[in-house]
Motif scaffolding. Structure first.
Motif, PDB file in Angstrom:
ATOM      1  N   SER A  31      22.118  -2.139  45.621  1.00 56.09           N
ATOM      2  CA  SER A  31      22.734  -1.511  44.455  1.00 56.09           C
ATOM      3  C   SER A  31      21.705  -1.065  43.427  1.00 56.09           C
ATOM      4  CB  SER A  31      23.741  -2.470  43.819  1.00 56.09           C
ATOM      5  OG  SER A  31      23.087  -3.651  43.415  1.00 56.09           O
ATOM      6  N   THR A  32      20.534  -1.651  43.412  1.00 54.76           N
ATOM      7  CA  THR A  32      19.500  -1.218  42.483  1.00 54.76           C
ATOM      8  C   THR A  32      18.207  -0.970  43.233  1.00 54.76           C
ATOM      9  OG1 THR A  32      18.939  -3.506  41.997  1.00 54.76           O
ATOM     10  CG2 THR A  32      20.461  -2.445  40.503  1.00 54.76           C
ATOM     11  N   THR A  33      17.870   0.307  43.368  1.00 54.47           N
ATOM     12  CA  THR A  33      16.617   0.662  44.018  1.00 54.47           C
ATOM     13  C   THR A  33      15.641   1.265  43.018  1.00 54.47           C
ATOM     14  OG1 THR A  33      17.527   2.824  44.595  1.00 54.47           O
ATOM     15  CG2 THR A  33      17.700   1.075  46.244  1.00 54.47           C
ATOM     16  N   GLU A  34      16.060   1.392  41.782  1.00 54.46           N
ATOM     17  CA  GLU A  34      15.205   1.961  40.751  1.00 54.46           C
ATOM     18  C   GLU A  34      14.524   0.841  39.972  1.00 54.46           C
ATOM     19  OE1 GLU A  34      18.277   4.260  39.095  1.00 54.46           O
ATOM     20  OE2 GLU A  34      19.333   2.574  38.286  1.00 54.46           O
ATOM     21  N   PRO A  35      13.481   1.171  39.205  1.00 51.71           N
ATOM     22  CA  PRO A  35      12.815   0.141  38.401  1.00 51.71           C
ATOM     23  C   PRO A  35      13.797  -0.549  37.457  1.00 51.71           C
ATOM     24  CG  PRO A  35      11.560   2.187  38.387  1.00 51.71           C
ATOM     25  CD  PRO A  35      12.862   2.481  39.068  1.00 51.71           C
ATOM     26  N   ALA A  36      13.554  -1.816  37.181  1.00 54.26           N
ATOM     27  CA  ALA A  36      14.482  -2.622  36.379  1.00 54.26           C
ATOM     28  C   ALA A  36      14.750  -2.017  35.008  1.00 54.26           C
ATOM     29  CB  ALA A  36      13.945  -4.036  36.232  1.00 54.26           C
ATOM     30  N   ASP A  37      13.733  -1.463  34.343  1.00 57.94           N
ATOM     31  CA  ASP A  37      13.963  -0.904  33.009  1.00 57.94           C
ATOM     32  C   ASP A  37      14.827   0.356  33.067  1.00 57.94           C
ATOM     33  OD1 ASP A  37      11.808   0.430  34.242  1.00 57.94           O
ATOM     34  OD2 ASP A  37      11.051   1.122  32.297  1.00 57.94           O
ATOM     35  N   VAL A  38      14.753   1.122  34.144  1.00 56.21           N
ATOM     36  CA  VAL A  38      15.607   2.305  34.305  1.00 56.21           C
ATOM     37  C   VAL A  38      17.030   1.874  34.634  1.00 56.21           C
ATOM     38  CG1 VAL A  38      15.996   4.386  35.694  1.00 56.21           C
ATOM     39  CG2 VAL A  38      13.679   3.758  34.997  1.00 56.21           C
ATOM     40  N   ALA A  39      17.169   0.933  35.562  1.00 53.87           N
ATOM     41  CA  ALA A  39      18.490   0.441  35.954  1.00 53.87           C
ATOM     42  C   ALA A  39      19.220  -0.181  34.774  1.00 53.87           C
ATOM     43  CB  ALA A  39      18.357  -0.574  37.083  1.00 53.87           C
ATOM     44  N   ALA A  40      18.497  -0.833  33.876  1.00 52.78           N
ATOM     45  CA  ALA A  40      19.126  -1.494  32.732  1.00 52.78           C
ATOM     46  C   ALA A  40      19.775  -0.499  31.783  1.00 52.78           C
ATOM     47  CB  ALA A  40      18.090  -2.329  31.976  1.00 52.78           C
ATOM     48  N   TYR A  83      33.356   3.833  31.109  1.00 50.63           N
ATOM     49  CA  TYR A  83      31.916   3.606  31.215  1.00 50.63           C
ATOM     50  C   TYR A  83      31.409   2.821  30.017  1.00 50.63           C
ATOM     51  CZ  TYR A  83      31.921   7.512  34.545  1.00 50.63           C
ATOM     52  OH  TYR A  83      32.157   8.329  35.610  1.00 50.63           O
ATOM     53  N   GLY A  84      30.354   2.064  30.228  1.00 56.62           N
ATOM     54  CA  GLY A  84      29.690   1.368  29.135  1.00 56.62           C
ATOM     55  C   GLY A  84      28.208   1.235  29.413  1.00 56.62           C
ATOM     56  N   ARG A  85      27.406   1.315  28.361  1.00 62.83           N
ATOM     57  CA  ARG A  85      25.968   1.045  28.465  1.00 62.83           C
ATOM     58  C   ARG A  85      25.452   0.637  27.098  1.00 62.83           C
ATOM     59  NH1 ARG A  85      22.846   6.868  29.013  1.00 62.83           N
ATOM     60  NH2 ARG A  85      23.516   7.668  27.008  1.00 62.83           N
ATOM     61  N   PHE A  86      24.372  -0.106  27.117  1.00 65.09           N
ATOM     62  CA  PHE A  86      23.748  -0.563  25.882  1.00 65.09           C
ATOM     63  C   PHE A  86      22.668   0.414  25.453  1.00 65.09           C
ATOM     64  CE2 PHE A  86      25.275  -4.603  27.651  1.00 65.09           C
ATOM     65  CZ  PHE A  86      25.969  -5.083  26.560  1.00 65.09           C
ATOM     66  N   HIS A  87      22.473   0.538  24.153  1.00 66.29           N
ATOM     67  CA  HIS A  87      21.333   1.278  23.630  1.00 66.29           C
ATOM     68  C   HIS A  87      20.100   0.402  23.824  1.00 66.29           C
ATOM     69  CE1 HIS A  87      23.920   4.294  21.853  1.00 66.29           C
ATOM     70  NE2 HIS A  87      24.672   3.320  21.359  1.00 66.29           N
ATOM     71  N   GLY A  88      18.983   0.994  24.134  1.00 63.10           N
ATOM     72  CA  GLY A  88      17.776   0.208  24.381  1.00 63.10           C
ATOM     73  C   GLY A  88      17.745  -0.279  25.815  1.00 63.10           C
ATOM     74  N   THR A  89      17.009  -1.341  26.048  1.00 63.26           N
ATOM     75  CA  THR A  89      16.872  -1.909  27.390  1.00 63.26           C
ATOM     76  C   THR A  89      17.377  -3.349  27.370  1.00 63.26           C
ATOM     77  OG1 THR A  89      14.927  -0.529  27.755  1.00 63.26           O
ATOM     78  CG2 THR A  89      15.264  -2.346  29.283  1.00 63.26           C
ATOM     79  N   PRO A  90      18.627  -3.563  27.798  1.00 58.34           N
ATOM     80  CA  PRO A  90      19.179  -4.919  27.788  1.00 58.34           C
ATOM     81  C   PRO A  90      18.612  -5.766  28.922  1.00 58.34           C
ATOM     82  CG  PRO A  90      20.723  -3.410  28.796  1.00 58.34           C
ATOM     83  CD  PRO A  90      19.572  -2.575  28.310  1.00 58.34           C
ATOM     84  N   ASP A  91      18.705  -7.086  28.755  1.00 55.28           N
ATOM     85  CA  ASP A  91      18.259  -7.973  29.830  1.00 55.28           C
ATOM     86  C   ASP A  91      19.389  -8.154  30.850  1.00 55.28           C
ATOM     87  OD1 ASP A  91      20.060  -9.740  28.653  1.00 55.28           O
ATOM     88  OD2 ASP A  91      18.515 -11.044  27.832  1.00 55.28           O
ATOM     89  N   ALA A  92      19.095  -8.847  31.919  1.00 54.85           N
ATOM     90  CA  ALA A  92      20.060  -9.026  33.013  1.00 54.85           C
ATOM     91  C   ALA A  92      21.325  -9.748  32.553  1.00 54.85           C
ATOM     92  CB  ALA A  92      19.406  -9.781  34.167  1.00 54.85           C
ATOM     93  N   ASP A  93      21.188 -10.687  31.611  1.00 56.48           N
ATOM     94  CA  ASP A  93      22.371 -11.400  31.118  1.00 56.48           C
ATOM     95  C   ASP A  93      23.330 -10.449  30.403  1.00 56.48           C
ATOM     96  OD1 ASP A  93      21.656 -13.855  32.133  1.00 56.48           O
ATOM     97  OD2 ASP A  93      20.649 -14.501  30.297  1.00 56.48           O
ATOM     98  N   ARG A  94      22.787  -9.569  29.571  1.00 49.24           N
ATOM     99  CA  ARG A  94      23.636  -8.601  28.843  1.00 49.24           C
ATOM    100  C   ARG A  94      24.309  -7.625  29.816  1.00 49.24           C
ATOM    101  NH1 ARG A  94      25.774  -8.860  24.211  1.00 49.24           N
ATOM    102  NH2 ARG A  94      25.222  -6.816  23.478  1.00 49.24           N
ATOM    103  N   ILE A  95      23.595  -7.204  30.836  1.00 50.05           N
ATOM    104  CA  ILE A  95      24.189  -6.312  31.835  1.00 50.05           C
ATOM    105  C   ILE A  95      25.317  -7.036  32.562  1.00 50.05           C
ATOM    106  CG2 ILE A  95      23.764  -5.067  33.996  1.00 50.05           C
ATOM    107  CD1 ILE A  95      20.907  -4.548  32.886  1.00 50.05           C
ATOM    108  N   GLY A  96      25.096  -8.293  32.904  1.00 49.50           N
ATOM    109  CA  GLY A  96      26.147  -9.084  33.538  1.00 49.50           C
ATOM    110  C   GLY A  96      27.368  -9.230  32.646  1.00 49.50           C
ATOM    111  N   GLU A  97      27.147  -9.437  31.355  1.00 48.65           N
ATOM    112  CA  GLU A  97      28.262  -9.530  30.405  1.00 48.65           C
ATOM    113  C   GLU A  97      29.034  -8.216  30.362  1.00 48.65           C
ATOM    114  OE1 GLU A  97      26.435 -10.598  26.705  1.00 48.65           O
ATOM    115  OE2 GLU A  97      25.863 -12.584  27.416  1.00 48.65           O
ATOM    116  N   LEU A  98      28.319  -7.089  30.389  1.00 47.83           N
ATOM    117  CA  LEU A  98      28.982  -5.783  30.377  1.00 47.83           C
ATOM    118  C   LEU A  98      29.811  -5.590  31.637  1.00 47.83           C
ATOM    119  CD1 LEU A  98      29.564  -2.921  29.405  1.00 47.83           C
ATOM    120  CD2 LEU A  98      27.320  -2.236  30.305  1.00 47.83           C
TER     121      LEU A  98
END
Length: 147
Positions: A31-40, A83-98
């Motif tokens: 599900s994620t083949t891109e760099p972590a900061d891009v995927a976030a 759809y939802g996304r955070f401004h900036g670069t969230p960590d894995a916990d915030r992405i999981g919460e979303l």
């Protein structure tokens, strides 16, 4: 025994995280083949089987003001894409919460309540290493979206 059960629960959650990003031949890619900061920074989405979907969305609003939300009609008249996304670069916990909040919002819109797996209707799981591993995987599943 308690230490063994805690370790089994941790291993179950870790195994779920590993399996989520494993490529299975003939099925597709992780599900994620891109760099972590891009995927976030990318949008997370759910399709809600309702054409009349409208806010407010308390589950999403609880994540704070740095969350951006948008909607559009789903392809083929199959409801609404939320759809939802955070401004900036969230960590894995915030992405999981979303991801978990999007699924809860979908359930509330379609069914009127958030469906629960636990507690199991047949009682509690036996305190075995296998049961603890399953508990660990089930605890992590709402954020990862798989079990």
């Amino acid at each position: 025994m308690d230490r063994l059960l805690r370790q089994a629960a941790g291993l179950g959650g870790a195994a779920l995280g590993k399996l989520q990003h494993t490529r299975i031949p003939g099925v597709g890619q992780a599900s994620t083949t891109e760099p972590a900061d891009v995927a976030a920074r990318r949008w997370r989405a759910v399709t809600v089987f309702r054409d009349d979907l409208a806010g407010p969305f308390p589950e999403l609003e609880a994540l704070g003001p740095d969350l951006e939300v948008r909607m559009q009609p789903a392809a083929g008249g199959r409801g609404t894409e939320l759809y939802g996304r955070f401004h900036g670069t969230p960590d894995a916990d915030r992405i999981g919460e979303l991801r978990a909040a999007l699924r809860r919002t979908k359930q509330l819109a379609e069914v009127g309540e958030v469906l629960r797996v636990d507690p199991a209707t047949h009682g509690t799981r036996r305190p075995t290493p296998q049961g603890a591993a399953l508990e660990g995987a089930a605890a992590r599943a709402p954020r990862e979206g798989v079990l």
